[in-house]
Design a protein around this motif. Structure first.
Motif: not given
Length: 98
Positions: A6-26
């Motif tokens: 679960l921790a590894a999955a959370a870190m992976a999701v955080g990494y992907v969100l940090g790379r694509i930056r959906p809030a900044r794009r919006a």
């Protein structure tokens, strides 16, 4: 083992969100739509952009409340007075006596 997965999955999701930056794009999209185009309230995109702006304000007020309120209060202050202009002396003229 499940906690580590679960921790590894959370870190992976955080990494992907940090790379694509959906809030900044919006945010960039909303600013482009409102200030770069001629959209009015009749278009649904205008309302989505207002929702993005409202989310930005909520995030700013929840993370930096004093700075946000200070900036809001002083957004229309007149600019600070300018310093006096620099005097440039012509080197071809003789220096004035002191």
């Amino acid at each position: 083992m499940a906690a580590a997965l679960l921790a590894a999955a959370a870190m992976a999701v955080g990494y992907v969100l940090g790379r694509i930056r959906p809030a900044r794009r919006a945010s960039y999209w909303a600013h482009w739509l409102i200030y770069g185009r001629n959209f009015t309230r009749a278009r649904w995109q205008w309302w989505v952009a207002q929702l993005v702006f409202a989310c930005e304000i909520v995030v700013l007020l929840s993370t930096r409340p004093r700075q946000t309120v200070h900036a809001w209060r002083h957004r229309n202050d007149p600019p600070l007075p300018l310093s006096p202009p620099v005097r440039v002396r012509d080197l071809r003229e003789p220096e004035p006596p002191q």
